[in-house]
Design a protein around this motif. Structure first.
Motif, PDB file in Angstrom:
ATOM      1  N   PRO A  23      30.977  19.648  61.131  1.00 58.02           N
ATOM      2  CA  PRO A  23      30.879  19.429  59.683  1.00 58.02           C
ATOM      3  C   PRO A  23      29.419  19.467  59.223  1.00 58.02           C
ATOM      4  O   PRO A  23      28.541  18.899  59.890  1.00 58.02           O
ATOM      5  CB  PRO A  23      31.469  18.030  59.490  1.00 58.02           C
ATOM      6  N   THR A  24      29.184  20.107  58.112  1.00 55.75           N
ATOM      7  CA  THR A  24      27.807  20.306  57.669  1.00 55.75           C
ATOM      8  C   THR A  24      27.753  20.622  56.186  1.00 55.75           C
ATOM      9  O   THR A  24      28.748  21.067  55.598  1.00 55.75           O
ATOM     10  CB  THR A  24      27.147  21.450  58.482  1.00 55.75           C
ATOM     11  N   VAL A  25      26.592  20.362  55.598  1.00 55.75           N
ATOM     12  CA  VAL A  25      26.283  20.874  54.271  1.00 55.75           C
ATOM     13  C   VAL A  25      25.276  22.008  54.456  1.00 55.75           C
ATOM     14  O   VAL A  25      24.323  21.876  55.218  1.00 55.75           O
ATOM     15  CB  VAL A  25      25.700  19.762  53.366  1.00 55.75           C
ATOM     16  N   PHE A  26      25.518  23.114  53.775  1.00 49.41           N
ATOM     17  CA  PHE A  26      24.609  24.247  53.866  1.00 49.41           C
ATOM     18  C   PHE A  26      23.576  24.201  52.746  1.00 49.41           C
ATOM     19  O   PHE A  26      23.926  23.998  51.578  1.00 49.41           O
ATOM     20  CB  PHE A  26      25.372  25.576  53.772  1.00 49.41           C
ATOM     21  N   VAL A  27      22.331  24.396  53.114  1.00 47.98           N
ATOM     22  CA  VAL A  27      21.252  24.588  52.144  1.00 47.98           C
ATOM     23  C   VAL A  27      20.709  25.994  52.386  1.00 47.98           C
ATOM     24  O   VAL A  27      20.093  26.265  53.418  1.00 47.98           O
ATOM     25  CB  VAL A  27      20.146  23.530  52.323  1.00 47.98           C
ATOM     26  N   ARG A  28      21.010  26.883  51.470  1.00 49.78           N
ATOM     27  CA  ARG A  28      20.609  28.283  51.650  1.00 49.78           C
ATOM     28  C   ARG A  28      19.400  28.592  50.772  1.00 49.78           C
ATOM     29  O   ARG A  28      19.458  28.440  49.550  1.00 49.78           O
ATOM     30  CB  ARG A  28      21.746  29.227  51.285  1.00 49.78           C
ATOM     31  N   THR A  29      18.330  29.006  51.427  1.00 46.26           N
ATOM     32  CA  THR A  29      17.118  29.358  50.694  1.00 46.26           C
ATOM     33  C   THR A  29      17.169  30.822  50.257  1.00 46.26           C
ATOM     34  O   THR A  29      17.911  31.631  50.816  1.00 46.26           O
ATOM     35  CB  THR A  29      15.870  29.120  51.557  1.00 46.26           C
ATOM     36  N   TYR A  43      22.671  38.224  48.208  1.00 47.92           N
ATOM     37  CA  TYR A  43      22.330  37.425  47.022  1.00 47.92           C
ATOM     38  C   TYR A  43      21.235  36.415  47.320  1.00 47.92           C
ATOM     39  O   TYR A  43      20.668  35.812  46.402  1.00 47.92           O
ATOM     40  CB  TYR A  43      23.579  36.731  46.459  1.00 47.92           C
ATOM     41  N   ALA A  44      20.957  36.195  48.603  1.00 49.09           N
ATOM     42  CA  ALA A  44      19.868  35.293  48.989  1.00 49.09           C
ATOM     43  C   ALA A  44      18.703  36.063  49.598  1.00 49.09           C
ATOM     44  O   ALA A  44      17.767  35.469  50.124  1.00 49.09           O
ATOM     45  CB  ALA A  44      20.370  34.245  49.984  1.00 49.09           C
ATOM     46  N   VAL A  45      18.784  37.364  49.526  1.00 50.96           N
ATOM     47  CA  VAL A  45      17.792  38.208  50.206  1.00 50.96           C
ATOM     48  C   VAL A  45      17.044  39.118  49.229  1.00 50.96           C
ATOM     49  O   VAL A  45      15.810  39.146  49.208  1.00 50.96           O
ATOM     50  CB  VAL A  45      18.480  39.052  51.312  1.00 50.96           C
ATOM     51  N   GLU A  46      17.781  39.862  48.441  1.00 58.11           N
ATOM     52  CA  GLU A  46      17.137  40.917  47.646  1.00 58.11           C
ATOM     53  C   GLU A  46      16.387  40.346  46.439  1.00 58.11           C
ATOM     54  O   GLU A  46      16.906  39.496  45.704  1.00 58.11           O
ATOM     55  CB  GLU A  46      18.189  41.926  47.194  1.00 58.11           C
ATOM     56  N   PRO A  47      15.154  40.838  46.220  1.00 64.68           N
ATOM     57  CA  PRO A  47      14.321  40.340  45.123  1.00 64.68           C
ATOM     58  C   PRO A  47      15.004  40.419  43.759  1.00 64.68           C
ATOM     59  O   PRO A  47      14.724  39.610  42.873  1.00 64.68           O
ATOM     60  CB  PRO A  47      13.098  41.261  45.176  1.00 64.68           C
ATOM     61  N   ARG A  48      15.945  41.349  43.610  1.00 66.25           N
ATOM     62  CA  ARG A  48      16.608  41.456  42.302  1.00 66.25           C
ATOM     63  C   ARG A  48      17.427  40.216  41.952  1.00 66.25           C
ATOM     64  O   ARG A  48      17.845  40.051  40.805  1.00 66.25           O
ATOM     65  CB  ARG A  48      17.484  42.717  42.243  1.00 66.25           C
ATOM     66  N   PHE A  49      17.674  39.354  42.947  1.00 67.96           N
ATOM     67  CA  PHE A  49      18.415  38.126  42.677  1.00 67.96           C
ATOM     68  C   PHE A  49      17.503  36.905  42.529  1.00 67.96           C
ATOM     69  O   PHE A  49      17.972  35.775  42.445  1.00 67.96           O
ATOM     70  CB  PHE A  49      19.444  37.863  43.783  1.00 67.96           C
ATOM     71  N   LYS A  50      16.212  37.179  42.491  1.00 70.11           N
ATOM     72  CA  LYS A  50      15.213  36.110  42.487  1.00 70.11           C
ATOM     73  C   LYS A  50      15.448  35.068  41.382  1.00 70.11           C
ATOM     74  O   LYS A  50      15.232  33.868  41.587  1.00 70.11           O
ATOM     75  CB  LYS A  50      13.833  36.754  42.291  1.00 70.11           C
ATOM     76  N   ASP A  51      15.892  35.559  40.244  1.00 67.85           N
ATOM     77  CA  ASP A  51      16.094  34.631  39.126  1.00 67.85           C
ATOM     78  C   ASP A  51      17.241  33.651  39.373  1.00 67.85           C
ATOM     79  O   ASP A  51      17.369  32.642  38.674  1.00 67.85           O
ATOM     80  CB  ASP A  51      16.362  35.403  37.821  1.00 67.85           C
ATOM     81  N   ASP A  52      18.075  33.980  40.370  1.00 62.02           N
ATOM     82  CA  ASP A  52      19.181  33.071  40.707  1.00 62.02           C
ATOM     83  C   ASP A  52      18.739  31.941  41.635  1.00 62.02           C
ATOM     84  O   ASP A  52      19.515  31.028  41.912  1.00 62.02           O
ATOM     85  CB  ASP A  52      20.319  33.838  41.415  1.00 62.02           C
ATOM     86  N   TRP A  53      17.511  32.053  42.157  1.00 60.75           N
ATOM     87  CA  TRP A  53      17.067  31.052  43.119  1.00 60.75           C
ATOM     88  C   TRP A  53      16.311  29.954  42.384  1.00 60.75           C
ATOM     89  O   TRP A  53      15.294  30.200  41.727  1.00 60.75           O
ATOM     90  CB  TRP A  53      16.163  31.691  44.184  1.00 60.75           C
ATOM     91  N   ALA A  54      16.800  28.719  42.542  1.00 63.98           N
ATOM     92  CA  ALA A  54      16.183  27.601  41.830  1.00 63.98           C
ATOM     93  C   ALA A  54      15.030  27.023  42.648  1.00 63.98           C
ATOM     94  O   ALA A  54      15.204  26.744  43.827  1.00 63.98           O
ATOM     95  CB  ALA A  54      17.229  26.517  41.594  1.00 63.98           C
ATOM     96  N   PRO A  55      13.868  26.847  42.007  1.00 60.34           N
ATOM     97  CA  PRO A  55      12.782  26.154  42.710  1.00 60.34           C
ATOM     98  C   PRO A  55      13.094  24.658  42.717  1.00 60.34           C
ATOM     99  O   PRO A  55      13.239  24.057  41.649  1.00 60.34           O
ATOM    100  CB  PRO A  55      11.539  26.466  41.867  1.00 60.34           C
ATOM    101  N   MET A  56      13.259  24.107  43.893  1.00 57.50           N
ATOM    102  CA  MET A  56      13.659  22.685  43.988  1.00 57.50           C
ATOM    103  C   MET A  56      12.701  21.914  44.890  1.00 57.50           C
ATOM    104  O   MET A  56      12.178  22.449  45.870  1.00 57.50           O
ATOM    105  CB  MET A  56      15.093  22.556  44.544  1.00 57.50           C
TER     106      MET A  56
END
Lengths: 239, 239
Positions: A23-29, A43-56
């Motif tokens: 059992p685990t929680v995933f944190v995907r950067t 969606y976690a790799v290509e720069p075109r999705f950069k706006d979907d990545w939240a700075p936390m």
């Protein structure tokens, strides 16, 4: 020092590798220095999705993980993209202080001092079929950074005979590392086709081939495991 | 002292439990003190198949395992039926002297001194849905016989909510044992219907239910794993 986060989800079970079923929680950067031909998390790799990545911040990430897990410590799995590109030392310290443990998966292309703070580290250099080149010097730097603290596992994805031969050679160079072989999912869901239904028969045939191939070679030091989440949840996101 | 053998096959991978994915040769003994309602190996359990079980010496078993594994030591998995009913001490000594290691799976109804010689011991007491009763005193005797040498894992099969509640209670009584939960295969192949095609969708739904059930309870100490061989080889014998 903010961390680029593509998604945080769970609790669910780890679907692959040495910690399969845990059992685990995933944190995907978000963000990657690689672009594998069969990447299943574009969606976690290509720069075109950069706006979907939240700075936390580390605090914000742990607040989210604590909410998901009802404040009950469990394993946090750091994945990506390549999580080794992020500043994760503060997250590790904060999580540990709350009783959580950490597993991270990375291709071994970038070493960080904070690898030594991990509980589990899966190094998964990419085979020829990915289109990426294996850099042993960088991989060795990751091993050195990890040191003795985390339990390090080598996980090799295999799509075809060339990958298999490559995996045998890499494994022979690191005989002390516990080893997992994983059949490649040849047709992962993509941002363009997120609902792609996996051809489970083809995937199973690939696993059977890998078991037959390795056992015929009497390669008994390698665990062989599929991606359970593909078999069970069919590549769906968030589980 | 001959051992009743139902089948010897492999190398393949272990399909379930803590050693999932590990290459192994299976040695399945014949005969069982239980008769679980959903037993998936009746051909190694019911007395009517007794004539199919070969009485073999430890030497003959190891000769077969060595032939299958090309004399390359690997993990031998002892299963059944209930292998704890057999005189396996000589097999363990002989196998170890040749470099092989041993994992055994038993329900924990019968203790033997030679449990202490095993490398891995999976104790899998049966839940209410099996129709069998859990006997804690006998289970504790198995733990005592194993002692410190083998790595002991508790594996609990879960078919329904009653099994789940039972599993929670049993697990709470043995908090020091690593724990695996396994969704029950409700419709295994039987001697009468050996080619039964498993309803994978139903099986996956059961696994998803178990993951959801356990994570909703924040039961994070249990690994949750399906039977890979059912997903991959569909209950077929000999793999």
């Amino acid at each position: 020092m903010s961390i680029a986060i593509s998604e945080i989800f769970g609790p669910t079970i780890q679907g692959e590798g040495a910690l399969i079923g845990v059992p685990t929680v995933f944190v995907r950067t978000g963000g990657c220095d690689y672009r594998c031909s069969w990447c299943d998390t574009l969606y976690a790799v290509e720069p075109r999705f950069k706006d979907d990545w939240a700075p936390m911040s580390a605090e914000a990430i742990m607040a989210e993980v604590r909410a998901l897990s009802g404040d009950q410590p469990l394993l946090i799995t750091l994945s990506g993209g390549n999580p080794a590109l992020q500043p994760l030392d503060e997250l590790l310290s904060l999580g540990h202080s709350l009783g959580y443990t950490f597993a991270m998966e990375t291709q071994g292309s970038r070493a960080q001092d904070w690898f030594a703070q991990l509980d589990h580290l899966t190094l998964s250099p990419k085979p020829p079929s990915s289109g990426m080149a294996f850099n042993p010097a960088r991989f060795d730097a990751c091993l050195a950074a990890a040191g003795e603290q985390p339990r390090v596992t080598l996980k090799l994805v295999i799509a075809d005979e060339a990958d298999y031969q490559w995996a045998r050679a890499v494994a022979a160079d690191y005989p002390h590392l516990p080893l997992c072989l994983q059949p490649c999912n040849p047709a992962p869901a993509t941002p363009e086709a997120p609902d792609l239904v996996t051809d489970l028969e083809a995937l199973n045939a690939r696993l059977r081939w890998l078991v037959d191939r390795a056992t015929a070679d009497r390669w008994f030091s390698a665990r062989i495991l599929p991606q359970l989440h593909v078999l069970i949840w069919n590549n769906e996101r968030g589980v």
